[in-house]
Design a protein around this motif. Structure first.
Motif, PDB file in Angstrom:
ATOM      1  N   GLU A  77       0.693  -1.219  -0.079  1.00  0.00           N
ATOM      2  CA  GLU A  77      -0.162  -0.029  -0.036  1.00  0.00           C
ATOM      3  C   GLU A  77       0.955   1.134  -0.011  1.00  0.00           C
ATOM      4  N   SER A  78       1.956   1.196   0.414  1.00  0.00           N
ATOM      5  CA  SER A  78       2.956   2.405   0.421  1.00  0.00           C
ATOM      6  C   SER A  78       4.211   2.516  -0.683  1.00  0.00           C
ATOM      7  N   CYS A  79       4.407   1.499  -1.174  1.00  0.00           N
ATOM      8  CA  CYS A  79       5.891   1.683  -2.095  1.00  0.00           C
ATOM      9  C   CYS A  79       5.929   2.701  -3.206  1.00  0.00           C
ATOM     10  N   VAL A  80       4.601   2.763  -3.730  1.00  0.00           N
ATOM     11  CA  VAL A  80       4.901   3.992  -4.848  1.00  0.00           C
ATOM     12  C   VAL A  80       4.796   5.109  -4.019  1.00  0.00           C
ATOM     13  N   ASP A  81       4.081   5.441  -2.966  1.00  0.00           N
ATOM     14  CA  ASP A  81       4.395   6.727  -2.291  1.00  0.00           C
ATOM     15  C   ASP A  81       5.709   6.617  -1.668  1.00  0.00           C
ATOM     16  N   ASP A  82       6.471   5.868  -1.129  1.00  0.00           N
ATOM     17  CA  ASP A  82       7.784   6.033  -0.570  1.00  0.00           C
ATOM     18  C   ASP A  82       8.640   6.446  -2.055  1.00  0.00           C
ATOM     19  N   ALA A  83       8.669   5.788  -3.207  1.00  0.00           N
ATOM     20  CA  ALA A  83       9.110   6.179  -4.318  1.00  0.00           C
ATOM     21  C   ALA A  83       9.062   7.664  -4.768  1.00  0.00           C
ATOM     22  N   LYS A  84       7.707   8.090  -4.692  1.00  0.00           N
ATOM     23  CA  LYS A  84       7.462   9.410  -5.041  1.00  0.00           C
ATOM     24  C   LYS A  84       8.253  10.287  -3.938  1.00  0.00           C
ATOM     25  N   ASN A  85       8.173  10.013  -2.724  1.00  0.00           N
ATOM     26  CA  ASN A  85       8.820  10.665  -1.715  1.00  0.00           C
ATOM     27  C   ASN A  85      10.397  10.883  -1.567  1.00  0.00           C
ATOM     28  N   ILE A  86      10.984   9.648  -2.105  1.00  0.00           N
ATOM     29  CA  ILE A  86      12.360   9.649  -2.348  1.00  0.00           C
ATOM     30  C   ILE A  86      12.819  10.669  -3.530  1.00  0.00           C
ATOM     31  N   LYS A  87      11.638  10.748  -4.470  1.00  0.00           N
ATOM     32  CA  LYS A  87      11.934  11.518  -5.899  1.00  0.00           C
ATOM     33  C   LYS A  87      11.869  12.970  -5.422  1.00  0.00           C
ATOM     34  N   ARG A  88      10.959  13.273  -4.383  1.00  0.00           N
ATOM     35  CA  ARG A  88      10.699  14.507  -4.114  1.00  0.00           C
ATOM     36  C   ARG A  88      11.918  15.026  -3.068  1.00  0.00           C
ATOM     37  N   TRP A  89      12.499  14.075  -2.358  1.00  0.00           N
ATOM     38  CA  TRP A  89      13.836  14.430  -1.636  1.00  0.00           C
ATOM     39  C   TRP A  89      14.808  14.901  -2.581  1.00  0.00           C
ATOM     40  N   LEU A  90      14.834  14.049  -3.765  1.00  0.00           N
ATOM     41  CA  LEU A  90      15.978  14.280  -4.499  1.00  0.00           C
ATOM     42  C   LEU A  90      16.128  15.544  -5.316  1.00  0.00           C
ATOM     43  N   THR A  91      14.471  15.983  -5.977  1.00  0.00           N
ATOM     44  CA  THR A  91      14.446  17.093  -6.410  1.00  0.00           C
ATOM     45  C   THR A  91      14.410  18.518  -5.524  1.00  0.00           C
ATOM     46  N   HIS A  92      13.607  18.371  -4.447  1.00  0.00           N
ATOM     47  CA  HIS A  92      13.300  19.546  -3.630  1.00  0.00           C
ATOM     48  C   HIS A  92      14.581  19.857  -2.593  1.00  0.00           C
ATOM     49  N   ASP A  93      15.195  18.769  -2.152  1.00  0.00           N
ATOM     50  CA  ASP A  93      16.338  19.045  -1.129  1.00  0.00           C
ATOM     51  C   ASP A  93      17.823  19.118  -1.730  1.00  0.00           C
ATOM     52  N   LEU A  94      17.874  18.154  -2.860  1.00  0.00           N
ATOM     53  CA  LEU A  94      19.123  17.874  -3.462  1.00  0.00           C
ATOM     54  C   LEU A  94      19.179  18.567  -4.730  1.00  0.00           C
ATOM     55  N   ASP A  95      18.273  19.293  -5.223  1.00  0.00           N
ATOM     56  CA  ASP A  95      18.428  20.116  -6.403  1.00  0.00           C
ATOM     57  C   ASP A  95      18.771  18.973  -7.703  1.00  0.00           C
ATOM     58  N   VAL A  96      18.309  17.851  -7.530  1.00  0.00           N
ATOM     59  CA  VAL A  96      18.564  16.896  -8.680  1.00  0.00           C
ATOM     60  C   VAL A  96      17.579  17.132  -9.903  1.00  0.00           C
ATOM     61  N   PRO A  97      18.180  17.587 -11.044  1.00  0.00           N
ATOM     62  CA  PRO A  97      17.036  17.682 -12.263  1.00  0.00           C
ATOM     63  C   PRO A  97      16.189  16.469 -12.316  1.00  0.00           C
ATOM     64  N   ARG A  98      14.922  16.858 -12.839  1.00  0.00           N
ATOM     65  CA  ARG A  98      13.966  15.791 -13.022  1.00  0.00           C
ATOM     66  C   ARG A  98      14.431  14.932 -14.043  1.00  0.00           C
ATOM     67  N   ASP A  99      14.952  15.097 -14.947  1.00  0.00           N
ATOM     68  CA  ASP A  99      15.376  14.254 -16.122  1.00  0.00           C
ATOM     69  C   ASP A  99      16.599  13.427 -15.602  1.00  0.00           C
ATOM     70  N   HIS A 100      17.226  13.854 -14.635  1.00  0.00           N
ATOM     71  CA  HIS A 100      18.165  12.861 -14.133  1.00  0.00           C
ATOM     72  C   HIS A 100      17.561  11.629 -13.390  1.00  0.00           C
ATOM     73  N   ILE A 101      16.396  11.718 -13.202  1.00  0.00           N
ATOM     74  CA  ILE A 101      15.623  10.562 -12.458  1.00  0.00           C
ATOM     75  C   ILE A 101      14.814   9.747 -13.271  1.00  0.00           C
ATOM     76  N   CYS A 102      14.570   8.346 -13.320  1.00  0.00           N
ATOM     77  CA  CYS A 102      13.622   7.529 -13.915  1.00  0.00           C
ATOM     78  C   CYS A 102      12.943   6.731 -12.967  1.00  0.00           C
ATOM     79  N   LEU A 103      11.730   7.138 -12.858  1.00  0.00           N
ATOM     80  CA  LEU A 103      10.610   6.463 -12.227  1.00  0.00           C
ATOM     81  C   LEU A 103       9.842   5.460 -12.782  1.00  0.00           C
ATOM     82  N   LEU A 104       9.785   4.153 -11.905  1.00  0.00           N
ATOM     83  CA  LEU A 104       9.203   3.138 -12.542  1.00  0.00           C
ATOM     84  C   LEU A 104       7.962   2.586 -11.425  1.00  0.00           C
ATOM     85  N   PHE A 105       6.821   2.831 -11.782  1.00  0.00           N
ATOM     86  CA  PHE A 105       5.888   2.269 -10.841  1.00  0.00           C
ATOM     87  C   PHE A 105       4.803   1.244 -11.258  1.00  0.00           C
TER      88      PHE A 105
END
Length: 647
Positions: A24-52
């Motif tokens: 029930e929360s794996c996709v949310d976990d992955a989205k939160n990791i992506k949010r950490w990368l983009t918002h806190d660590l300034d990682v460009p979105r195209d540097h992140i590949c998401l698979l849900f």
């Protein structure tokens, strides 16, 4: 030097097989990791590949691993690479001869199609042997700065059967050892024996990567609606600790205190003594400058009039100057004494103590003349317009109370520095300022769809305006410092033009030949000078330092009665280029030269991607020079117009 972060982030709640219970929360976990990368660590979105979910099949995971990571030309050796997996783990019977001893189970990560048939047979997951081989291939091409985070487990709890639906493990019902062999990664050894010490995802201490796992083999990893136990703890930790100080080896103990008692995270790999991601995302932020105690009541801050500081400019003081790492303000200070390259500030609190040293950042510039903004009426985005109006003071007396820079809203365009009109997907900006309007396009269109971006654009325009027009009112070097601009041959670097700057303006033709240019600085004065050259892009509001001297160099770059070339072909003097973006026929920017009689870090004024600032250890070596009575600064500005070659 490696500066980028790339990530493959996988989260699977829903599985294809009817024999596997959904999470029930794996996709949310992955989205939160992506949010950490983009918002806190300034990682460009195209540097992140998401698979849900259904996108996270075994074939797709392996394909994205190769295309997004191994074969990605943008990734340089040493760049930080994160592979994150949240979903089920499982075990499959080992093929004969895989392990020495009697061990018969192989740990596997469960993709979306685990334990189901495809055109090649039945999917038996991604085994530890496969993934270790994949990571070895990745390490060979991109270096060993690879982090594997696994929020999963490979066994069921011995009791609490009712809680099993919250465990990230599923039994494998149909997949066989032959399926495991047929799905093995191409570079993995199919039949070689593997010792017990290297068995499992956390059993091997390899030099190819560091793995941070929710638990060791034989233990369980649980989840709740708040997320997986490991992921929730990790994201809590980044909000409560300075991550740039934590080594991988610190992570299990730090995370365990934030997790349920039944679960103990583990971290393995030969590089566990490294800082997380080898410190790559925690680079120095040039918007912080060194601060240290001057006397019992004041701080000396390495920013002064040349940076735009004036009496009343406010700073927050922090422990460090690293990006992406917890750094709350310790106190707020206000400048009470401003010198050319430094200032003294007093705490705004009633406390008698001051920080002995730290890093300061401007929170309010206190510009004397507010930036004037006219917000046009529009039929579109009524609420966005109201929010923008509310964020800008309507009376000059209140201009300093909102935002980092003093701005005031005016009723007529004739009174304004800029007018803005909100459209559905953009902010239309009309410039009324004489210097910009007479040299640049008066109207520019900047993408914006929300109130936060609207205000950010207006604030960037105010910051641009402040530094473009800022000059030393005493003009100590008037007529004694000048700039010249020359086109160079891209092969020989020989000059192919005369001085293109005429009366402070240059017109350049973008002929699609990758033309390069050099800037010649002339110093006719009796003073040795430190030069800093910024390019201010008027097609938006970017400010970038195109030349900044090294603080460690032994001699002053621009000696008295001499010239200096920026773009000479040496390592520290790269050529300039001026090109138009695709589809544009014209473009304009400003070269602004700052000079001072003592060194000071000027990346402080950049807007947009910036360079590391000078570490505090440097400042003590020039303290005496910075306090000389004859210290001063000045500036020169030139306009660069770029046009596309007809036809």
């Amino acid at each position: 030097m490696a500066t980028n972060v790339f990530a493959l982030v996988i989260g699977i709640d829903k599985y294809k097989s009817g024999n596997i219970w959904n999470l029930e929360s794996c996709v949310d976990d992955a989205k939160n990791i992506k949010r950490w990368l983009t918002h806190d660590l300034d990682v460009p979105r195209d540097h992140i590949c998401l698979l849900f979910d259904s996108a996270a099949t075994k074939a797709n995971i392996e394909d994205r691993f190769m295309n997004h990571l191994v074969n990605n030309p943008a990734i340089e050796p040493g760049d930080a690479i994160l592979i994150y997996f949240a979903g089920h783990g499982s075990t499959v019977r080992a093929p004969p001869g895989w392990f020495s001893g009697r061990h018969t189970k192989v740990e596997v990560l469960c993709p979306y199609d685990h334990d189901t048939k495809d055109e090649k047979g039945r999917v038996a997951g991604i085994s530890d042997r496969s993934l270790h081989s994949m990571l070895r291939d990745l390490c060979t091409t991109k270096g060993d700065n690879v982090t594997l985070i696994l929020d999963t487990c490979f066994s069921l709890p011995l009791s609490d059967v009712g809680e099993r639906s919250h465990v990230r493990y599923t039994p494998t019902i149909k997949a066989s050892p032959d399926d495991l062999l047929s799905g093995l990664w191409k570079s993995a050894v199919a039949h070689g024996k593997e010792p017990l010490a290297t068995r499992g995802f956390t059993g091997a201490s390899l030099d190819t990567h560091v793995v941070l796992a929710a638990c060791a083999s034989g233990w369980v990893a649980t989840e709740s609606k708040g997320g997986g136990n490991l992921t929730h703890a990790l994201l809590t930790l980044k909000d409560t600790a300075a991550m740039h100080k934590l080594a991988y080896s610190d992570m299990p103990s730090e995370l365990h205190g934030l997790m349920d008692d039944h679960q103990q995270p583990v971290c393995t790999g030969r590089n566990v003594e490294r800082i997380l991601f080898d410190g790559v995302p925690f680079s120095e932020d040039a918007h912080y400058v060194s601060a240290r105690s001057s006397d019992p009541e004041k701080l000396r801050i390495d920013a002064g009039a040349i940076h735009g500081v004036m009496e009343g400019t406010e700073f927050t003081v922090h422990h460090h100057n690293r990006r992406g790492s917890l750094n709350p303000p310790l106190a707020t200070y206000s400048a009470v004494e401003v010198h050319p390259t430094w200032s003294l500030a007093r705490s705004k609190s009633h406390s008698s103590t001051v920080s002995r040293e730290g890093w300061a950042r401007v929170t309010h510039w206190n510009n004397r003349i507010p930036f004037r903004v006219h917000v046009c009426k529009s039929l579109f985005s009524f609420l966005r317009r109201c929010r923008l109006c509310m964020s800008i003071a309507s009376a000059p007396a209140n201009a300093s109370q909102k935002g980092a820079i003093s701005m005031v809203r005016v009723k007529k365009a004739a009174q304004a520095d800029i007018s803005v009109k909100l459209r559905r997907r953009e902010l239309v900006v009309e410039r009324h300022d004489g210097l910009v309007a007479s040299n640049c396009r008066r109207i520019i269109h900047l993408p914006s769809m929300q109130s936060r971006t609207d205000f950010k654009i207006v604030e960037e325009a105010a910051h641009f305006h402040l530094h473009l027009h800022r000059k030393n009112p005493q003009r100590p070097l008037l007529g004694l410092v000048s700039m010249e601009l020359y086109r160079l041959d891209s092969v020989t670097w020989a000059r192919t033009s005369g001085n293109l700057l005429v009366n402070g303006r240059a017109q350049i033709v973008d002929d699609d030949k990758a033309s390069i240019y050099s800037v010649v600085l002339n110093n006719y004065s009796d003073h040795d000078l430190w030069p800093y050259l910024a390019y201010m892009d008027a097609s938006g509001y970017g400010i970038t330092m195109v030349y900044h001297p090294d603080s460690a160099q032994s001699s002053v770059p621009l000696r008295k009665h001499s010239t200096m070339v920026i773009g000479s072909g040496t390592v520290d003097s790269e050529a300039l280029s001026f090109t138009l973006v695709e589809g544009a026929n014209t473009g304009t920017g400003f070269l602004k030269l700052f000079v001072s009689t003592s060194f000071t870090p000027m990346t402080f004024i950049e807007q947009g991607p910036s360079s590391p600032s000078v570490p505090p250890a440097y400042n003590t070596s020039r303290k005496q020079a910075a306090t000389k009575q004859d210290e001063f600064w000045d500036s020169v500005v030139a306009c660069i117009n770029v046009i596309r070659k007809p036809g």
